[in-house]
Design a protein around this motif. Structure first.
Motif, short mmCIF file in Angstrom:
data_model
loop_
_atom_site.label_atom_id
_atom_site.label_comp_id
_atom_site.label_asym_id
_atom_site.label_seq_id
_atom_site.Cartn_x
_atom_site.Cartn_y
_atom_site.Cartn_z
N TRP C 325 0.83 -1.21 0.00
CA TRP C 325 0.00 0.00 0.00
C TRP C 325 0.86 1.25 0.00
CZ3 TRP C 325 -0.36 4.11 3.32
CH2 TRP C 325 -1.51 4.92 3.23
N ALA C 326 1.96 1.19 0.81
CA ALA C 326 2.80 2.37 0.99
C ALA C 326 3.83 2.52 -0.13
CB ALA C 326 3.51 2.30 2.34
N GLY C 327 3.83 1.58 -1.06
CA GLY C 327 4.81 1.66 -2.13
C GLY C 327 6.21 1.24 -1.72
N LEU C 328 6.30 0.59 -0.58
CA LEU C 328 7.61 0.09 -0.13
C LEU C 328 7.87 -1.29 -0.74
CD1 LEU C 328 7.11 0.83 3.69
CD2 LEU C 328 8.71 2.02 2.15
N PRO C 329 9.12 -1.71 -0.74
CA PRO C 329 9.36 -3.11 -1.10
C PRO C 329 8.56 -4.02 -0.16
CG PRO C 329 11.45 -1.92 -0.93
CD PRO C 329 10.37 -1.00 -0.43
N GLN C 330 7.96 -5.09 -0.71
CA GLN C 330 7.16 -6.01 0.09
C GLN C 330 7.90 -6.50 1.33
OE1 GLN C 330 4.80 -9.32 -1.61
NE2 GLN C 330 5.71 -8.69 -3.55
N THR C 331 9.22 -6.64 1.19
CA THR C 331 10.01 -7.30 2.23
C THR C 331 10.40 -6.36 3.38
OG1 THR C 331 11.94 -6.75 0.92
CG2 THR C 331 11.03 -8.96 0.64
N THR C 332 10.05 -5.10 3.27
CA THR C 332 10.48 -4.13 4.29
C THR C 332 10.10 -4.59 5.70
OG1 THR C 332 10.09 -2.40 2.64
CG2 THR C 332 10.42 -1.69 4.94
N GLY C 333 11.07 -4.76 6.54
CA GLY C 333 10.83 -5.15 7.93
C GLY C 333 10.37 -6.58 8.11
N LEU C 334 10.41 -7.36 7.05
CA LEU C 334 9.85 -8.72 7.12
C LEU C 334 10.84 -9.81 6.76
CD1 LEU C 334 6.26 -8.37 5.57
CD2 LEU C 334 6.85 -8.92 7.93
N MET C 335 12.11 -9.47 6.68
CA MET C 335 13.06 -10.46 6.21
C MET C 335 13.68 -11.32 7.31
SD MET C 335 12.90 -10.89 3.09
CE MET C 335 14.42 -11.75 2.59
N GLN C 336 13.06 -11.35 8.48
CA GLN C 336 13.56 -12.23 9.54
C GLN C 336 13.61 -13.68 9.03
OE1 GLN C 336 10.91 -10.35 9.73
NE2 GLN C 336 11.12 -8.89 11.40
N LEU C 337 14.73 -14.33 9.28
CA LEU C 337 14.86 -15.74 8.89
C LEU C 337 14.03 -16.61 9.83
CD1 LEU C 337 18.71 -15.84 8.27
CD2 LEU C 337 16.91 -15.96 6.55
N PRO C 338 13.63 -17.77 9.37
CA PRO C 338 12.95 -18.71 10.26
C PRO C 338 13.81 -19.01 11.48
CG PRO C 338 12.82 -19.45 7.98
CD PRO C 338 13.77 -18.28 8.00
N ILE C 339 13.15 -19.34 12.57
CA ILE C 339 13.86 -19.66 13.80
C ILE C 339 14.04 -21.16 13.89
CG2 ILE C 339 13.60 -19.72 16.30
CD1 ILE C 339 12.53 -17.05 16.29
N PHE C 340 15.26 -21.59 14.01
CA PHE C 340 15.53 -23.00 14.20
C PHE C 340 16.75 -23.16 15.07
CE2 PHE C 340 17.83 -26.86 13.26
CZ PHE C 340 16.86 -27.80 13.50
N PRO C 341 16.80 -24.04 16.06
CA PRO C 341 15.67 -24.91 16.41
C PRO C 341 14.66 -24.11 17.25
CG PRO C 341 17.67 -25.47 17.63
CD PRO C 341 17.98 -24.24 16.90
#
Lengths: 341, 341, 341, 341
Positions: C325-341
């Motif tokens: 909506w804001a015209g930002l890259p989709q990944t902004t603030g969301l690139m946390q890697l999965p947590i394992f273990p």
């Protein structure tokens, strides 16, 4: 700044990758393990596909050329053999293995049952519990997971002589990631789920580490009673401590000791008096939460401390140590809230 | 003989059903709960379909007509109101609630925070830990789950004055079935799995029960330090005890005390010295397994006891009490091996 | 930009807080719930102490004055009553409840068993599955958790007419956080751990949501067979789909359909052919991982999709929608890697 | 009668011990494994201390001298090498491995990837699903765990031609004990807890076993779509089946087919129509619970079957086969109720 990780396939190694990804000033320079062939990281950990990271063999010279610092996330016994070239060049090393934690070789050899690092290396290593470290240097030894939580719990009380040193009893519990990814009957799912067991009784290598740390304020302290149990969780350390107050000490002194120690520390969250933290309230974060309550009848002070063993107990604390070294705020890249549920 | 169960829909109630089904001399006469309508047991517990058992409303007279004994598997506060007619007729009652465990009304009222049973009923109640009971009677009070394991762990040491009474520290852990089936945030799956928490600190109602039991050998004992934690398992109690030896006592006396107490007891399995039991090695059975080890450096004796809280800690022990009452071998109908995995 | 959250005490509410904390352009403006008194967030969630956040009562006008957008993380049935003032002012609303997902009132009323939102509001709502949304607007309806994973799995195949629409069978599994924090017997730990159960058979309200979404490419699609089961995990959705290929279609077309749909989508990670994703490889992240394999003998295509229900299935996707909506890259603030273990 | 167990240290071996202890006519004669040294059973399984059982090396002659029957609880590939002397003497063998289940050598070799047993042995082996077996003999092959549940679910429908054979889709889930005690990354606690994964896709060796069994009623059946997933539980199999009715068949025929098949079978409990069983309602018992519901819209019949993989799926069923062989009621020694919680 570029960071290399040696020993990247262990749990603390991949946790470092996850945290470095979220750090504004750190990027992953190169990753390494001791095996001879290079391999895609995502072949071992499919959850990390997308990083397109290649695990390289270990080469100290190349690592120093391509990076600004190196994390050793190796099992005990590896760092001591690989670290010399970095120390020689005064290249920043943050070591997560136990190899550089005990200052005396014979102590290491007794508790780890393997040859110790060379004395001149041990002499340079700084035991870096960030809330208490006061030295600077380029060879930082990251505390053990149990030792981190126990030291944070005990240090203010010992430093201020609030408790009877002879009375210390620690009942520590850990989740399975603390035992690493080695395959043993005791890590098989059916032996863990719906089970609990005490292990390494009176033999855990974090005992001398805690004693050595506390000796800076209590030189006569020689031992403490410390047991370790496995509980069926993946992450987390839950420390229950049972302590008697020293003569003329009261809850007021307990409270002041903690307040003084941690009021300016962003990662230690003191609970309100008589409220004890739950394990899950720190999982996924670099927090250590501590709570305490006094039993007027038995005269025993119960203190509970909880951490995520892979973050505050390992990789998060390593980043925190880097932040301090680099003159950054301790919290840089580390303010992720705990994950719940 | 026919047994009735009052309070059949709780976990100890349905566990009684399961055990009675395997007992050669007991059959299920009738089952009851306090609600006013009758209901099929399998409507509440589909795993019990096939029994075709109907839950009836409570009616003391009818229960006595149709049965030879009654188990109360009710929550605290119910038994005391319902038990009088049975006591009057000297009808065998085995009570699994806590209502009849504490001999003094004011103690009950302090720790349970509700009105106590009448004194004349409390006077007749026998605290029936089978390994130590020496009285006969028709009003048997089954020990609490934590208290069972803790008493079995401590009794031989206290009885033989092996330990310093002031030193006792108990760190007790329980699975979720110990908290019953009431719905609370703390029993919601997401608050239990991957979590651990201490609760009711210094306030658990089993503390006075343990103290009262041990006072038969240590009249001066007034308290002990006893904490309770929830671990993410369905069944099981894991007790860690930290104790100092009394003057002139050694591991030899510890060993002898346990041997003397339990060598003829079929349900207490002493582990070899320095070997501690795991929780799962008793789950599904009426065993209490106990192991101990001494730390020469700290002078602390660590003792671990484990039980299945619903069997040795409740319904199995109730059957064991019935066996003793009936003059049967204690093990009658109770020799099921632990379930693993 | 400042974001408000309405319904902050549910699991998706606190997950939004966690994710907003890591977003470079979003800060938490104010948080709300329907109850009348204000309360400290950390009183309910001790893991969030340190935020010092106060939960306020709902007041649309104040929310708009103090914030730039609002997330509704409310249960079904609340949004429709509260959203009107925001819609009137054309204020950005991202709704995580199901209230605005179904375009037809009668469909909502049939499947949700409660009154629907007003038609003019439903007309403005945009069903915002980010990988496929092509409209802009200020009233965004975030897809349901099951629907997100199922739609991402099916959309490329349906769009390209690769599969026989009549053949679709979906066996979906969810962890407990998907059911919310309401206390029911089915969320009690002892009823979840070591258990698995199917629920809401043929009645899950995500069925019409999926059908409606797919109808944009397959207007004749009227239904699909979709079952939902609870598995003993806290987070995660695991979708197994069994599909027959349409006439003249082969694995090549399957592969191309997915490639075309997702090669430029950062959050959908296609697995190599014949490799199926595990649940844990996405937990803690906004990824949806999809893998597939064809059985030459049975002529059935098996496809597996996994997501973290609270991130890609709820709060992460809501942030992703904000980014778009804001015209930002989709990944902004969301690139946390999965947590394992 | 005395029973020997060969392969006693696997999960099905110790489950046999547990069940034999509760059987009125069976006692444990001797226990064996392939290793060369004798060892105390309780050294491997502390929960079995008290049995004082010694594991002996394998010696067919001695086994026959000291016992009346032998259970093989060995991994695939062992029975076929050890069984000959028993077959020669027509000594009762109940084999829990997969070695004798497939009648054709080439089928075994394809699916098990190892050499098959000799043809004359395979010719004598009886595939012994107790609810459907109609032959007598002394070489009984106990069905596999997945195959038991799936066969019980499908057999009545296939036998009575109620379903379209081409439509069968089975989504099967198993707990970890089904994979045995071998140590692999996929059995490590941190890879199981909070995870779910599909494995051996289209390659599970129980597929030909199910097909072969159903061919007695549907000779043209060549395959079925059958997937297997691991869920984070210790015990249990949960089968979801998706089926289309054959022409002119309705729910009435489904109901009748099941009723006819199981109304006199003590271990199969049909649920009321539209009610599906949960996994935990059979754990600890020899029951197989089956429930079904029809979706009028999609025309798909959903059927769920649940068993305890180590009891009805292995050792309990082996005892049930012994009971039938010995002319005892099937339920002898097997009427333990499920364990809950």
């Amino acid at each position: 700044m570029k960071a290399a990780i040696v020993g990247v396939t262990g749990y603390t190694g991949i946790e470092l990758i996850r945290l470095i990804q979220q750090h504004p000033y750190l990027t992953l320079g190169s990753i390494h393990r001791s095996e001879n062939e290079t391999v895609e990281l995502s072949d071992i950990y499919p959850h990390l596909s997308g990083l397109n990271a290649l695990i390289e063999t270990f080469d100290a010279k190349k690592i120093m050329e391509k990076n600004d610092l190196v994390f050793f996330a190796t099992p005990a016994g590896i760092t001591k053999d690989l670290v010399a070239p970095f120390v020689e060049k005064n290249f920043l090393v943050i070591d997560l293995s136990g190899d550089l934690r005990l200052r005396k070789q014979e102590l290491y050899e007794t508790w780890y049952q393997r040859p110790a690092a060379e004395e001149q290396i041990l002499d340079q290593a700084i035991y870096a519990l960030p809330e208490f470290v006061d030295k600077k240097g380029n060879l930082l030894s990251n505390p053990g997971c149990y030792a981190t939580a126990t030291n944070l719990l005990l240090a203010p009380l010992v430093k201020n002589q609030v408790i009877d040193l002879e009375s210390i009893i620690i009942d520590a519990k850990s989740g399975l990631s603390g035992a690493g990814k080695k395959l043993t009957q005791s890590s098989h799912y059916v032996n863990v789920a719906e089970n609990m067991s005490m292990y390494k009784l009176n033999k855990h290598q974090h005992i001398p580490e805690i004693v050595q740390f506390l000796q800076q304020w209590a030189p006569n302290l020689q031992h403490l009673h410390f047991t370790t149990s496995l509980i069926p969780v993946k992450r987390g350390i839950f420390i229950s401590a049972y302590l008697r107050l020293a003569a003329n000490q009261s809850m007021e002194e307990v409270k002041q000791a903690y307040q003084q120690a941690y009021q300016d520390q962003p990662f230690v969250r003191m609970q309100p008096v008589n409220q004890l933290p739950q394990l899950q309230q720190v999982i996924g974060s670099n927090y250590c939460d501590i709570g305490f309550a006094y039993n007027e009848t038995t005269k025993i002070l119960t203190v509970v401390a909880v951490i995520d063993n892979l973050i505050k107990g390992a990789s998060g604390q390593a980043i925190q140590n880097f932040n301090l070294w680099a003159g950054l705020p301790q919290t840089t890249g580390l303010m992720q809230l705990p994950i719940f549920p």
